[in-house]
Design a protein around this motif. Sequence first.
Motif, PDB file in Angstrom:
ATOM      1  N   GLY A 162      17.606   7.551  37.539  1.00  0.00           N
ATOM      2  CA  GLY A 162      18.149   6.694  36.498  1.00  0.00           C
ATOM      3  C   GLY A 162      19.109   5.665  37.042  1.00  0.00           C
ATOM      4  N   THR A 163      19.514   4.741  36.201  1.00  0.00           N
ATOM      5  CA  THR A 163      20.406   3.657  36.632  1.00  0.00           C
ATOM      6  C   THR A 163      21.783   4.162  37.029  1.00  0.00           C
ATOM      7  OG1 THR A 163      20.959   3.271  34.304  1.00  0.00           O
ATOM      8  CG2 THR A 163      19.229   1.899  35.263  1.00  0.00           C
ATOM      9  N   GLU A 164      22.149   5.355  36.567  1.00  0.00           N
ATOM     10  CA  GLU A 164      23.455   5.930  36.929  1.00  0.00           C
ATOM     11  C   GLU A 164      23.368   6.803  38.184  1.00  0.00           C
ATOM     12  OE1 GLU A 164      26.287   5.172  35.310  1.00  0.00           O
ATOM     13  OE2 GLU A 164      25.059   3.781  34.152  1.00  0.00           O
ATOM     14  N   GLY A 165      22.182   6.869  38.800  1.00  0.00           N
ATOM     15  CA  GLY A 165      22.024   7.664  40.012  1.00  0.00           C
ATOM     16  C   GLY A 165      21.608   9.095  39.779  1.00  0.00           C
ATOM     17  N   ALA A 166      21.357   9.466  38.534  1.00  0.00           N
ATOM     18  CA  ALA A 166      20.935  10.839  38.236  1.00  0.00           C
ATOM     19  C   ALA A 166      19.428  10.986  38.433  1.00  0.00           C
ATOM     20  CB  ALA A 166      21.305  11.203  36.800  1.00  0.00           C
ATOM     21  N   ILE A 167      19.009  12.150  38.930  1.00  0.00           N
ATOM     22  CA  ILE A 167      17.591  12.434  39.086  1.00  0.00           C
ATOM     23  C   ILE A 167      17.024  12.804  37.718  1.00  0.00           C
ATOM     24  CG2 ILE A 167      15.897  13.979  40.132  1.00  0.00           C
ATOM     25  CD1 ILE A 167      17.767  14.210  42.523  1.00  0.00           C
ATOM     26  N   LEU A 168      16.077  12.012  37.237  1.00  0.00           N
ATOM     27  CA  LEU A 168      15.494  12.244  35.919  1.00  0.00           C
ATOM     28  C   LEU A 168      14.292  13.173  35.995  1.00  0.00           C
ATOM     29  CD1 LEU A 168      15.578   8.564  34.603  1.00  0.00           C
ATOM     30  CD2 LEU A 168      17.330  10.325  34.389  1.00  0.00           C
ATOM     31  N   ALA A 169      13.560  13.118  37.108  1.00  0.00           N
ATOM     32  CA  ALA A 169      12.386  13.981  37.295  1.00  0.00           C
ATOM     33  C   ALA A 169      12.007  13.950  38.766  1.00  0.00           C
ATOM     34  CB  ALA A 169      11.212  13.507  36.437  1.00  0.00           C
ATOM     35  N   SER A 170      11.357  15.000  39.241  1.00  0.00           N
ATOM     36  CA  SER A 170      10.906  15.045  40.631  1.00  0.00           C
ATOM     37  C   SER A 170       9.708  15.965  40.743  1.00  0.00           C
ATOM     38  CB  SER A 170      12.027  15.520  41.568  1.00  0.00           C
ATOM     39  OG  SER A 170      12.386  16.856  41.273  1.00  0.00           O
ATOM     40  N   ALA A 171       8.859  15.680  41.716  1.00  0.00           N
ATOM     41  CA  ALA A 171       7.674  16.503  41.957  1.00  0.00           C
ATOM     42  C   ALA A 171       7.192  16.242  43.374  1.00  0.00           C
ATOM     43  CB  ALA A 171       6.567  16.172  40.952  1.00  0.00           C
ATOM     44  N   GLY A 172       6.457  17.187  43.908  1.00  0.00           N
ATOM     45  CA  GLY A 172       5.932  17.021  45.252  1.00  0.00           C
ATOM     46  C   GLY A 172       5.887  18.328  45.994  1.00  0.00           C
TER      47      GLY A 172
END
Length: 358
Positions: free
Chosen positions: A167-177
């Motif tokens: 996100g624009t505030e540097g927070a991780i909104l989602a991740s995968a891999g």
Amino acid sequence: MLGLSSLRTARLVAGASGLHRMVRRLNVMEVPDVLPWVKADELILTTGYPLRQLPSSLIGLVGDLDDRGLAAFAIKLARYIDELPADMLAEADRRGFPVILLPEDVGFDDILNQVLTEILSKQAAALAHSDEVHRTIMATVLAGGGLDEVTAKAATLLSQAVVVAIGTEGAILASAGPEGERMSGMAELVKTELPARGVVNLAGGGTAIVVPITAGDFDHGWLLAARRDGMHATDTLTILERAAAAAALTITQKLAVTAVEARYQSDLFRDLVEGRLDDVERVLDQARWFGWKLQASLVLTVTTVQPVPNQSPRSRRDDLERFAAAWRLALEGHIAGAAVVVVSDQVLTLLPVDQPEA
């Protein structure tokens, strides 16, 4: 390109380390001052005629063409120039800029025809692949998938890459891999100063390709594909761009739902504060839906957040919503059922207070 029949007998004489460069255009050098007319990713062809009186200028030409992002330089010797300067070949090797000697018995028309056909065929294949990627990702959204599902689909398509939405505030909104890589790369990605678009180096090794998540004039963050070995697939950018468009759609949908819900909450809050309780059961049902606890003594608090000078109305509203969300989260661990809403330029809170036992 060197595998085409018109170039099969061509010889690479310098810049072998640059053979991975993509050829997307063709150009023919007919004048000595060709630089204003060249473009990135071009294969430039020449008989050497424009340079016949100044063959030494070939040394500087290699650097000028490479600086402009050209793919390679191909020349037919003997007619106007007998041999290429050794300094030119050394500079081409240093830069990894391919220099190719064209066969004498092949005309430029054959080369142009075959290379352009190959370029158009690859472009058509790329467009078909891009369309297939778009359909695959949009099918995820149409099936009800949100940002998590879109990110997971992008990671599946990219196979060996970690895909992260930030996100624009540097927070991780989602991740995968890949499970083994996911957690080890998170902190580094968030700490990286992200460009609007491009490639960033990771502190722990490897690279990440970055694309923005935008909807109209609104920025929602970035989507990244990271690999420890830096060996990104050729279609990584295509997949990320399609996934970022879908991510923007899911985020916009969520924001729209949140905005409608916030409006309902504000209206209900006003009804409570102003005593408009024509249907008490309906009000209590709505409050329970929002997680509010009304069957208790209530304390109303009003919080004013100081505006930032020259702040836009949207930015001001975003600040108020962020403050309200943080305040709501802080209350959850201490007071269950508190109602927190943004009304105009203020954050209003109804705090349930249990009555002491008699």
